[in-house]
Design an enzyme around this catalytic site. Sequence first.
Site, PDB file in Angstrom:
ATOM      1  N   ARG A   1      11.942  19.077   0.408  1.00 51.87           N
ATOM      2  CA  ARG A   1      11.784  17.899   1.253  1.00 51.87           C
ATOM      3  C   ARG A   1      12.801  16.792   0.941  1.00 51.87           C
ATOM      4  O   ARG A   1      13.332  16.148   1.844  1.00 51.87           O
ATOM      5  CB  ARG A   1      10.372  17.338   1.110  1.00 51.87           C
ATOM      6  CG  ARG A   1      10.105  16.142   1.997  1.00 51.87           C
ATOM      7  CD  ARG A   1       8.812  15.429   1.635  1.00 51.87           C
ATOM      8  NE  ARG A   1       7.652  16.318   1.650  1.00 51.87           N
ATOM      9  CZ  ARG A   1       6.407  15.900   1.421  1.00 51.87           C
ATOM     10  NH1 ARG A   1       6.175  14.623   1.140  1.00 51.87           N
ATOM     11  NH2 ARG A   1       5.402  16.752   1.445  1.00 51.87           N
TER      12      ARG A   1
ATOM     13  N   HIS B   1      11.313  -0.225 -25.198  1.00 50.67           N
ATOM     14  CA  HIS B   1      12.737   0.027 -25.007  1.00 50.67           C
ATOM     15  C   HIS B   1      13.446  -1.195 -24.411  1.00 50.67           C
ATOM     16  O   HIS B   1      12.850  -2.245 -24.216  1.00 50.67           O
ATOM     17  CB  HIS B   1      12.923   1.278 -24.168  1.00 50.67           C
ATOM     18  CG  HIS B   1      12.533   2.530 -24.893  1.00 50.67           C
ATOM     19  ND1 HIS B   1      13.391   3.593 -25.058  1.00 50.67           N
ATOM     20  CD2 HIS B   1      11.390   2.889 -25.521  1.00 50.67           C
ATOM     21  CE1 HIS B   1      12.791   4.550 -25.758  1.00 50.67           C
ATOM     22  NE2 HIS B   1      11.573   4.135 -26.045  1.00 50.67           N
TER      23      HIS B   1
ATOM     24  N   LYS C   1       0.807  -1.219   0.000  1.00 51.32           N
ATOM     25  CA  LYS C   1       0.000   0.000   0.000  1.00 51.32           C
ATOM     26  C   LYS C   1       0.841   1.270   0.000  1.00 51.32           C
ATOM     27  O   LYS C   1       0.366   2.353   0.352  1.00 51.32           O
ATOM     28  CB  LYS C   1      -0.989  -0.002   1.166  1.00 51.32           C
ATOM     29  CG  LYS C   1      -1.998  -1.143   1.082  1.00 51.32           C
ATOM     30  CD  LYS C   1      -3.060  -1.069   2.167  1.00 51.32           C
ATOM     31  CE  LYS C   1      -4.062  -2.214   2.013  1.00 51.32           C
ATOM     32  NZ  LYS C   1      -5.113  -2.185   3.052  1.00 51.32           N
TER      33      LYS C   1
ATOM     34  N   ASN D   1       5.468  17.521 -11.026  1.00 53.66           N
ATOM     35  CA  ASN D   1       5.311  16.198 -10.432  1.00 53.66           C
ATOM     36  C   ASN D   1       5.724  15.173 -11.476  1.00 53.66           C
ATOM     37  O   ASN D   1       4.921  14.758 -12.304  1.00 53.66           O
ATOM     38  CB  ASN D   1       3.878  15.952  -9.967  1.00 53.66           C
ATOM     39  CG  ASN D   1       3.745  14.605  -9.268  1.00 53.66           C
ATOM     40  OD1 ASN D   1       4.724  13.859  -9.127  1.00 53.66           O
ATOM     41  ND2 ASN D   1       2.554  14.270  -8.823  1.00 53.66           N
TER      42      ASN D   1
ATOM     43  N   GLU E   1      17.244   5.830 -26.336  1.00 53.45           N
ATOM     44  CA  GLU E   1      17.150   4.657 -27.198  1.00 53.45           C
ATOM     45  C   GLU E   1      18.392   3.771 -27.107  1.00 53.45           C
ATOM     46  O   GLU E   1      18.518   2.833 -27.891  1.00 53.45           O
ATOM     47  CB  GLU E   1      16.971   5.098 -28.657  1.00 53.45           C
ATOM     48  CG  GLU E   1      15.671   5.835 -28.907  1.00 53.45           C
ATOM     49  CD  GLU E   1      15.573   6.363 -30.331  1.00 53.45           C
ATOM     50  OE1 GLU E   1      14.495   6.862 -30.675  1.00 53.45           O
ATOM     51  OE2 GLU E   1      16.560   6.289 -31.086  1.00 53.45           O
TER      52      GLU E   1
END
Length: 392
Positions: free
Chosen positions: A218, A187, A27, A246, A161
Amino acid sequence: MNYSYPLSDDTWGREEIEAILNVILSKNFTMGKTVKEFENIFADWIGSKYAIMVNSGSSANLLAIAALVYSGRLERGDEIIVPAVSWSTTYFPLHQYGLRLKFVDIDKETLNIDPTVVENAITKDTKAIFAVNLLGNPCDYNKLQKICKDHNLLLLEDNCEALGAVYNGKYTGTFGLIGTFSMFYSHHICTMEGGVAVTDDEELYHYMLAIRAHGWSRDLPENSRIYKKSKSSFYERFNFIVPGYNLRPLEMEAAIGIQQMKKIDRIISQRRLNAEYFLSRIGKMPLFRTQKETGKSSWFGFPIILSENASLKREELIKILENGGVETRPIVAGNFVRNPVMKYINHTIHGNLPSADYIHFNGLFVGNHSKDIKDKIDLLFSLLHSFAITHR
């Protein structure tokens, strides 16, 4: 369409599925200790001090350019030399950070950026070369590094690549100040989506740690070179120091990556064996040529380029291959400056781009796999042979 010879194959086994299930049971889904474990494994394998996992190879390029701008290594308006043949997200982060792209031609044999053209394209505004190891093939880093040293330029690498490619005994992606990698499905290794940026520069590493997750402090170490943390952990959890994104990967992607890294040497070795067989076949067909290997390619795929004396059109060849069960693609994106998106991008073009244009109109590539594909390559060449007979 269900292809007999698809572009890529599945490198997963039971181990990857179990790794995903273990993350689900824990979790703990977003970036955590599993991501850090994968980063350490990847950095150790590739030979870099630092590795930063992100959610895609495209994001790795964005992260790298952002870090270079916020650290002051690059400034808006700087000129960056790029090859005319690459994937879109080699170029877009440069544009998004106000840098001016200068497109140069590729070498017609290796399909990589042409060092001779690069040197002639340099101006007082040039600040970096963004080299791309196209389809797994290393660039000529002896020449590129000398050019960068002579002209005081940064060298950056899009190695998305070319995982596992080697030049002068060193993995590509580690020649530049930052190197980027992709782990998308097609890939060398696959973590569903995923990418990595590597560097030996501690300051850039710290910038990338912040930029990857919202621009906050952080994730920085206590002794960070870019920001001195306060003693309040409460404050530092939501303290923003640079404009960020993000770009975080998932724990399950990292868990898959850990299992994939156990297979990477075998995967690269098999791709090279497949390439040996492909080269032995195409070398006997004067109607076609392929990419000339520099160093040790990791052979992302197999380019097929019509010879200058061919009396046929690529569209005819594509139709025969596709109808015969062989999946095809353009050579990455062909000559990228021919795309409509260029009207939005601040750029210049150095001279003409004859080699990029040639593969744009006369080239394609087929896939390479992590397993023995002699039977698929035989299918490919039976179709090529039939095509060649009818177009003598």
